[in-house]
Design a protein around this motif. Structure first.
Motif, mmCIF file in Angstrom:
data_model
loop_
_atom_site.group_PDB
_atom_site.id
_atom_site.type_symbol
_atom_site.label_atom_id
_atom_site.label_comp_id
_atom_site.label_asym_id
_atom_site.label_seq_id
_atom_site.Cartn_x
_atom_site.Cartn_y
_atom_site.Cartn_z
ATOM 1 N N GLY A 184 0.836 -1.210 0.000
ATOM 2 C CA GLY A 184 0.000 0.000 0.000
ATOM 3 C C GLY A 184 0.862 1.248 0.000
ATOM 4 N N THR A 185 1.144 1.748 -1.184
ATOM 5 C CA THR A 185 2.123 2.833 -1.351
ATOM 6 C C THR A 185 1.468 4.191 -1.544
ATOM 7 O OG1 THR A 185 3.804 1.333 -2.161
ATOM 8 C CG2 THR A 185 3.983 3.615 -2.877
ATOM 9 N N PHE A 186 0.346 4.211 -2.269
ATOM 10 C CA PHE A 186 -0.390 5.459 -2.532
ATOM 11 C C PHE A 186 0.577 6.474 -3.164
ATOM 12 C CE2 PHE A 186 -2.943 9.162 -0.494
ATOM 13 C CZ PHE A 186 -3.829 9.206 -1.546
ATOM 14 N N CYS B 113 7.919 -1.900 -3.002
ATOM 15 C CA CYS B 113 6.606 -1.282 -2.792
ATOM 16 C C CYS B 113 5.557 -1.988 -3.648
ATOM 17 C CB CYS B 113 6.648 0.188 -3.206
ATOM 18 S SG CYS B 113 7.498 1.214 -2.020
ATOM 19 N N CYS B 114 4.397 -2.289 -3.053
ATOM 20 C CA CYS B 114 3.316 -2.972 -3.767
ATOM 21 C C CYS B 114 2.076 -2.078 -3.782
ATOM 22 C CB CYS B 114 2.944 -4.275 -3.061
ATOM 23 S SG CYS B 114 4.327 -5.373 -2.738
ATOM 24 N N ASP B 115 1.524 -1.868 -4.953
ATOM 25 C CA ASP B 115 0.279 -1.106 -5.067
ATOM 26 C C ASP B 115 -0.390 -1.487 -6.384
ATOM 27 O OD1 ASP B 115 -0.634 1.703 -3.365
ATOM 28 O OD2 ASP B 115 -1.706 1.246 -5.227
ATOM 29 N N SER C 95 -2.260 0.937 -8.070
ATOM 30 C CA SER C 95 -2.591 2.178 -8.772
ATOM 31 C C SER C 95 -1.376 2.798 -9.458
ATOM 32 C CB SER C 95 -3.186 3.199 -7.785
ATOM 33 O OG SER C 95 -3.286 4.464 -8.420
ATOM 34 N N THR D 234 0.821 6.003 -7.679
ATOM 35 C CA THR D 234 2.260 5.735 -7.553
ATOM 36 C C THR D 234 3.069 6.556 -8.565
ATOM 37 O OG1 THR D 234 2.047 3.779 -8.966
ATOM 38 C CG2 THR D 234 1.968 3.417 -6.579
ATOM 39 N N ALA E 260 -2.728 -1.488 3.109
ATOM 40 C CA ALA E 260 -3.548 -1.534 1.888
ATOM 41 C C ALA E 260 -4.959 -1.997 2.263
ATOM 42 C CB ALA E 260 -2.901 -2.449 0.857
#
Ligand SMILES: C[S@@+](CC[C@H](N)C(=O)[O-])C[C@H]1O[C@@H](n2cnc3c(N)ncnc32)[C@H](O)[C@@H]1O
Length: 218
Positions: free
Chosen positions: A69-71, A91-93, A95, A99, A142
């Motif tokens: 959940g990086t946003f 980093c995992c996201d 979007s 990102t 996340a």
């Protein structure tokens, strides 16, 4: 039981921030650009949480960290700044849009070369992680309904000194509000109950921002 906490007022919170490491230009500008996105900016971690993540990453001499959940990248900058020399952050996201903002500020903060960003459901990304390097710090922030799955995926990959940090474990107080029966609230309650009794780990839940739980293997 006599409550020993000090409830934060706006004045006291300002005081607390004034006694934490100040936001530098990059974090300040990122917070401003994120605020301009509107109410969704609530997703960004609090300033003192950023300071805590940097502190923890330094304390644990983190060589490999994972963020779920990086946003727009605030927590990632905070973790990356505390990494040991040569340390890396995954980093995992899901979007690309949010990102995209993160990538811009990672450059500005001088940490872009320490971060690998994977776009896609985090649980799939976690499945692709090799057994080594093990994870020294994981930050889970996340979709709340997947927290338990992230926990089970990350725990076996934690290094002996590794710590998992869960964000939003108080979920705005919903965890103790019987009226709140939505999926996210139920998932966080179930996770909190599970972790508190999980004899694989040592844990501590703290009233930082929206509540955090720190976990390490026994
Ligand atoms: C609360 S925000 C993260 C805030 C961030 N830690 C910060 O400091 O600004 C949650 C993020 O999780 C991402 N997300 C939601 N579901 C996801 C999933 N299944 N896999 C990976 N990321 C996901 C969202 O796109 C969003 O950017």
């Amino acid at each position: 039981m006599h409550a020993k906490f000090t409830a934060l007022t706006p004045d006291l919170y300002e005081y607390l921030l004034a006694h934490n490491p100040p936001q530098d230009d990059a974090l300040h500008a990122l917070a401003e650009e994120t605020a301009a996105l509107g109410p969704i900016s609530m997703m960004q971690i609090a300033v003192e949480q950023g300071a805590l993540l940097t502190f923890l990453a330094g304390l644990l001499e983190v060589k490999f960290a994972v963020e779920i959940g990086t946003f727009t990248g605030y927590s990632a900058i905070s973790i990356a700044r505390g990494l040991a020399p040569g340390g890396r952050l995954l980093c995992c996201d899901i979007s690309e849009e949010w990102t995209g903002i993160a990538r811009k500020y990672w450059q500005r903060a001088g940490v872009a070369d320490k971060i690998d960003l994977r776009i896609g459901p985090a649980i799939e990304t976690l499945k692709t992680l090799p057994a080594s390097p093990t994870i020294d710090l994981a930050f889970i922030d996340a979709d709340k309904t997947s927290y338990r799955d992230y926990y089970e995926a990350l725990l076996p990959k934690l290094s002996p000194r590794g710590v998992i940090v869960f964000d939003n474990v108080l979920w705005g107080g919903s965890v103790v509000d019987r009226e709140k029966q939505d999926e996210s609230t139920q998932a966080i309650r179930a996770l909190n109950d599970f972790v508190a009794k999980d004899d694989r780990v040592h844990e501590v839940m703290l009233p930082v921002a929206d509540g955090i739980t720190l976990v390490r293997r026994r």
